[in-house]
Design a protein around this motif. Structure first.
Motif, PDB file in Angstrom:
ATOM      1  N   GLY A   1      10.936   8.374   0.962  1.00 10.26           N
ATOM      2  CA  GLY A   1      11.052   9.108  -0.291  1.00 10.26           C
ATOM      3  C   GLY A   1       9.918  10.084  -0.491  1.00 10.26           C
ATOM      4  N   LEU A   2       9.890  10.687  -1.663  1.00  6.52           N
ATOM      5  CA  LEU A   2       8.921  11.740  -1.938  1.00  6.52           C
ATOM      6  C   LEU A   2       7.536  11.160  -2.207  1.00  6.52           C
ATOM      7  CD1 LEU A   2      10.915  14.112  -4.346  1.00  6.52           C
ATOM      8  CD2 LEU A   2      10.640  14.278  -1.864  1.00  6.52           C
ATOM      9  N   PRO A   3       6.485  11.829  -1.759  1.00  5.60           N
ATOM     10  CA  PRO A   3       5.133  11.406  -2.135  1.00  5.60           C
ATOM     11  C   PRO A   3       4.939  11.644  -3.627  1.00  5.60           C
ATOM     12  CG  PRO A   3       5.064  13.509  -0.970  1.00  5.60           C
ATOM     13  CD  PRO A   3       6.487  13.028  -0.902  1.00  5.60           C
ATOM     14  N   PRO A   4       4.505  10.633  -4.382  1.00  2.00           N
ATOM     15  CA  PRO A   4       4.543  10.755  -5.836  1.00  2.00           C
ATOM     16  C   PRO A   4       3.297  11.340  -6.490  1.00  2.00           C
ATOM     17  CG  PRO A   4       4.029   8.503  -5.232  1.00  2.00           C
ATOM     18  CD  PRO A   4       4.240   9.249  -3.951  1.00  2.00           C
ATOM     19  N   GLY A   5       2.174  11.454  -5.779  1.00  2.00           N
ATOM     20  CA  GLY A   5       0.912  11.769  -6.438  1.00  2.00           C
ATOM     21  C   GLY A   5       0.884  13.093  -7.179  1.00  2.00           C
ATOM     22  N   ASP A   6       1.306  14.174  -6.540  1.00  2.00           N
ATOM     23  CA  ASP A   6       1.292  15.477  -7.203  1.00  2.00           C
ATOM     24  C   ASP A   6       2.291  15.523  -8.356  1.00  2.00           C
ATOM     25  OD1 ASP A   6      -0.645  16.299  -5.464  1.00  2.00           O
ATOM     26  OD2 ASP A   6       0.651  17.567  -4.240  1.00  2.00           O
TER      27      ASP A   6
ATOM     28  N   VAL B   1       6.890  21.300  -7.890  1.00  2.00           N
ATOM     29  CA  VAL B   1       5.766  20.648  -7.219  1.00  2.00           C
ATOM     30  C   VAL B   1       6.036  20.493  -5.722  1.00  2.00           C
ATOM     31  CG1 VAL B   1       4.286  18.592  -7.248  1.00  2.00           C
ATOM     32  CG2 VAL B   1       5.347  19.396  -9.376  1.00  2.00           C
ATOM     33  N   THR B   2       5.005  20.738  -4.927  1.00  2.00           N
ATOM     34  CA  THR B   2       5.110  20.534  -3.481  1.00  2.00           C
ATOM     35  C   THR B   2       5.339  19.059  -3.166  1.00  2.00           C
ATOM     36  OG1 THR B   2       2.693  20.413  -3.413  1.00  2.00           O
ATOM     37  CG2 THR B   2       3.705  22.494  -2.784  1.00  2.00           C
ATOM     38  N   VAL B   3       5.951  18.799  -2.025  1.00  8.02           N
ATOM     39  CA  VAL B   3       6.276  17.419  -1.638  1.00  8.02           C
ATOM     40  C   VAL B   3       5.826  17.157  -0.199  1.00  8.02           C
ATOM     41  CG1 VAL B   3       8.147  17.055  -3.281  1.00  8.02           C
ATOM     42  CG2 VAL B   3       8.647  18.160  -1.100  1.00  8.02           C
ATOM     43  N   GLY B   4       4.632  17.673   0.135  1.00  7.88           N
ATOM     44  CA  GLY B   4       4.133  17.512   1.491  1.00  7.88           C
ATOM     45  C   GLY B   4       2.981  16.548   1.629  1.00  7.88           C
ATOM     46  N   ASP B   5       2.520  15.946   0.531  1.00  7.49           N
ATOM     47  CA  ASP B   5       1.326  15.101   0.577  1.00  7.49           C
ATOM     48  C   ASP B   5       1.527  13.925   1.524  1.00  7.49           C
ATOM     49  OD1 ASP B   5      -1.143  14.042   0.067  1.00  7.49           O
ATOM     50  OD2 ASP B   5      -0.780  13.576  -2.043  1.00  7.49           O
ATOM     51  N   ASP B   6       0.539  13.682   2.379  1.00  5.01           N
ATOM     52  CA  ASP B   6       0.608  12.537   3.283  1.00  5.01           C
ATOM     53  C   ASP B   6      -0.711  11.780   3.332  1.00  5.01           C
ATOM     54  OD1 ASP B   6      -0.934  14.386   4.630  1.00  5.01           O
ATOM     55  OD2 ASP B   6       0.106  14.176   6.549  1.00  5.01           O
ATOM     56  N   GLY B   7      -1.556  11.984   2.326  1.00  2.00           N
ATOM     57  CA  GLY B   7      -2.847  11.314   2.291  1.00  2.00           C
ATOM     58  C   GLY B   7      -2.935  10.327   1.143  1.00  2.00           C
ATOM     59  N   GLY B   8      -3.900   9.409   1.210  1.00  2.00           N
ATOM     60  CA  GLY B   8      -4.177   8.485   0.127  1.00  2.00           C
ATOM     61  C   GLY B   8      -2.994   7.616  -0.249  1.00  2.00           C
ATOM     62  N   SER B   9      -2.909   7.307  -1.541  1.00  4.63           N
ATOM     63  CA  SER B   9      -1.836   6.459  -2.055  1.00  4.63           C
ATOM     64  C   SER B   9      -0.465   7.056  -1.765  1.00  4.63           C
ATOM     65  CB  SER B   9      -2.024   6.268  -3.572  1.00  4.63           C
ATOM     66  OG  SER B   9      -0.893   5.684  -4.173  1.00  4.63           O
ATOM     67  N   SER B  10      -0.311   8.373  -1.984  1.00  2.00           N
ATOM     68  CA  SER B  10       0.983   9.022  -1.740  1.00  2.00           C
ATOM     69  C   SER B  10       1.398   8.894  -0.284  1.00  2.00           C
ATOM     70  CB  SER B  10       0.903  10.500  -2.123  1.00  2.00           C
ATOM     71  OG  SER B  10       0.892  10.661  -3.514  1.00  2.00           O
ATOM     72  N   GLY B  11       0.446   9.083   0.618  1.00  2.00           N
ATOM     73  CA  GLY B  11       0.756   8.982   2.037  1.00  2.00           C
ATOM     74  C   GLY B  11       1.172   7.584   2.431  1.00  2.00           C
ATOM     75  N   ARG B  12       0.491   6.591   1.869  1.00  3.59           N
ATOM     76  CA  ARG B  12       0.848   5.205   2.178  1.00  3.59           C
ATOM     77  C   ARG B  12       2.254   4.881   1.691  1.00  3.59           C
ATOM     78  NH1 ARG B  12      -3.799   2.155  -0.738  1.00  3.59           N
ATOM     79  NH2 ARG B  12      -2.509   0.311  -0.295  1.00  3.59           N
ATOM     80  N   LEU B  13       2.560   5.288   0.454  1.00  2.54           N
ATOM     81  CA  LEU B  13       3.888   4.996  -0.093  1.00  2.54           C
ATOM     82  C   LEU B  13       4.974   5.754   0.658  1.00  2.54           C
ATOM     83  CD1 LEU B  13       2.956   4.987  -3.871  1.00  2.54           C
ATOM     84  CD2 LEU B  13       3.756   3.022  -2.542  1.00  2.54           C
ATOM     85  N   ARG B  14       4.667   6.991   1.023  1.00  2.47           N
ATOM     86  CA  ARG B  14       5.637   7.784   1.783  1.00  2.47           C
ATOM     87  C   ARG B  14       5.934   7.126   3.129  1.00  2.47           C
ATOM     88  NH1 ARG B  14       4.917  14.246   3.251  1.00  2.47           N
ATOM     89  NH2 ARG B  14       6.471  14.325   4.919  1.00  2.47           N
ATOM     90  N   ALA B  15       4.887   6.623   3.790  1.00  4.01           N
ATOM     91  CA  ALA B  15       5.065   5.996   5.103  1.00  4.01           C
ATOM     92  C   ALA B  15       5.753   4.642   4.994  1.00  4.01           C
ATOM     93  CB  ALA B  15       3.708   5.848   5.791  1.00  4.01           C
ATOM     94  N   GLU B  16       5.418   3.875   3.946  1.00  2.00           N
ATOM     95  CA  GLU B  16       5.920   2.506   3.848  1.00  2.00           C
ATOM     96  C   GLU B  16       7.293   2.420   3.179  1.00  2.00           C
ATOM     97  OE1 GLU B  16       2.871   0.484   1.705  1.00  2.00           O
ATOM     98  OE2 GLU B  16       1.349   0.809   3.272  1.00  2.00           O
ATOM     99  N   ARG B  17       7.552   3.315   2.204  1.00  2.00           N
ATOM    100  CA  ARG B  17       8.772   3.204   1.411  1.00  2.00           C
ATOM    101  C   ARG B  17       9.748   4.356   1.649  1.00  2.00           C
ATOM    102  NH1 ARG B  17       9.083  -1.771  -0.428  1.00  2.00           N
ATOM    103  NH2 ARG B  17      10.750  -0.970  -1.767  1.00  2.00           N
TER     104      ARG B  17
END
Length: 342
Positions: free
Chosen positions: A55-60, A37-53
């Motif tokens: 680690g890898l964006p979890p959505g995909d 799975v790709t690990v480039g997501d930076d939008g929506g819930s995944s983007g928020r968690l990636r920016a705040e915490r």
């Protein structure tokens, strides 16, 4: 009979459709399924968690796990929980149960955004597991066990990546101007024409377990999915690209049913040409497409042949006219393909 080892590459809804289709093959084929799975997501819930915490964006990753979730009622409920997305909390002063509202003005207010609103439960679970276990692969293995997953989900890299594109006409008022669009979400929604794609960092370390799965695979499957933000990024990770090229596995490309914003202006044949552009050494055995989506098959056949592939046409779309793959129909089309001997 030895299980056929299948590695499917992608992200988001496209990979989810591919994994659900592979699940439909299960009664007829013994498949050992791995999703990379790709690990480039930076939008929506995944983007928020990636920016705040971090680690890898979890959505995909979550969507792939849910697509592979087992059929037991308990695991289906867990899969539903993973997909549940928190709504905004009720506005202050609005009672959540019956009774008289003591603040009529507040009753007209809408829900207020809060820390949980918009987050999928599974995204939070995966972030918690990654922090608890200290390793995304271990976290995905644990989450897979929670969901009774009938396959394995791996990130293409243990580090998140950025996606950047050189886009012509991103600004409609300057259709000939080329600029850099940064971030997976912005690339996905651009209305300009993507001319080139790159990752940041340019050479992220590939997930070692993904490399091992590619080396042991019988089939490598690319697509369907967002071409620039879900499919092609795998070819831009040098270690992944080398493993894909050197693998003895057969290779299948499943084409999309319609162009997305990021691929507007790209023909069906252009999607195949893009694979060659980003990984010239890539050879493909079969290209699977829906006849209605392809239209005139000649250009697509030529593009497939340029990759060393044969074009296979099959009705794989849902019947309501929307450009979505039907997992059962796609699975039925995959059975004779994946089940064929060399």
């Amino acid at each position: 009979m030895t299980a056929r080892r299948v590695v499917a590459f992608g992200g988001g809804h496209g990979l989810s459709a591919s994994l659900r289709a592979l699940r439909h093959c299960a009664p007829e084929l013994d498949l050992d399924i791995t999703a990379v799975v790709t690990v480039g997501d930076d939008g929506g819930s995944s983007g928020r968690l990636r920016a705040e915490r971090g680690g890898l964006p979890p959505g995909d990753l979550r969507q792939a796990l849910v697509a592979l979730a087992g059929d037991h009622p308990a695991t289906r409920r867990s899969a539903g929980l993973f997909q549940h997305r928190f709504a905004a909390a009720p506005a202050a002063g609005v009672p959540q149960t019956g009774g008289t509202d003591r603040n009529p003005a507040a009753a007209t207010d809408g829900p207020e955004p809060d820390g949980l609103s918009g987050h999928a439960v599974g995204n939070l679970v995966l972030c918690g597991l990654m922090e608890l276990l200290g390793d995304p692969v271990a976290a995905l293995e644990h989450a897979g066990a929670m969901l009774g997953a009938v396959g394995r989900v791996l990130p293409m890299s243990r580090q998140p990546v950025g996606i950047e594109a050189r886009v012509r006409g991103a600004d409609p008022s300057a259709p000939d101007e080329v600029c850099t669009v940064r971030g997976q979400h912005q690339v996905a929604v651009t209305t300009g024409r993507v001319e080139s794609l790159r990752l940041t960092p340019a050479a992220p370390a590939a997930c070692a377990e993904a490399l091992a799965a590619i080396g042991a695979a019988d089939w490598l499957i690319f697509g369907p999915g967002s071409w620039y933000t879900s499919v092609l990024p795998h070819l831009l990770v040098p270690q992944l690209a080398d493993a894909i090229v050197s693998s003895s596995a057969r290779r299948l490309v499943t084409l999309n049913l319609a162009a997305e914003k990021e691929t507007l202006g790209l023909s069906v044949a252009d999607h195949l040409a893009a694979l060659h552009w980003y990984l010239p050494e890539l050879k493909v055995d079969l290209v699977l497409a829906d006849a209605k989506a392809v239209g005139d098959p000649e250009p697509v056949e030529r593009a497939a042949e340029s990759l060393g592939a044969r074009l296979v046409l099959a009705p794989v779309a849902v019947t309501d006219g929307t450009p979505r793959h039907d997992p059962a129909a796609l699975g039925a089309a995959l059975v004779p393909v994946l089940g064929a001997d060399r």
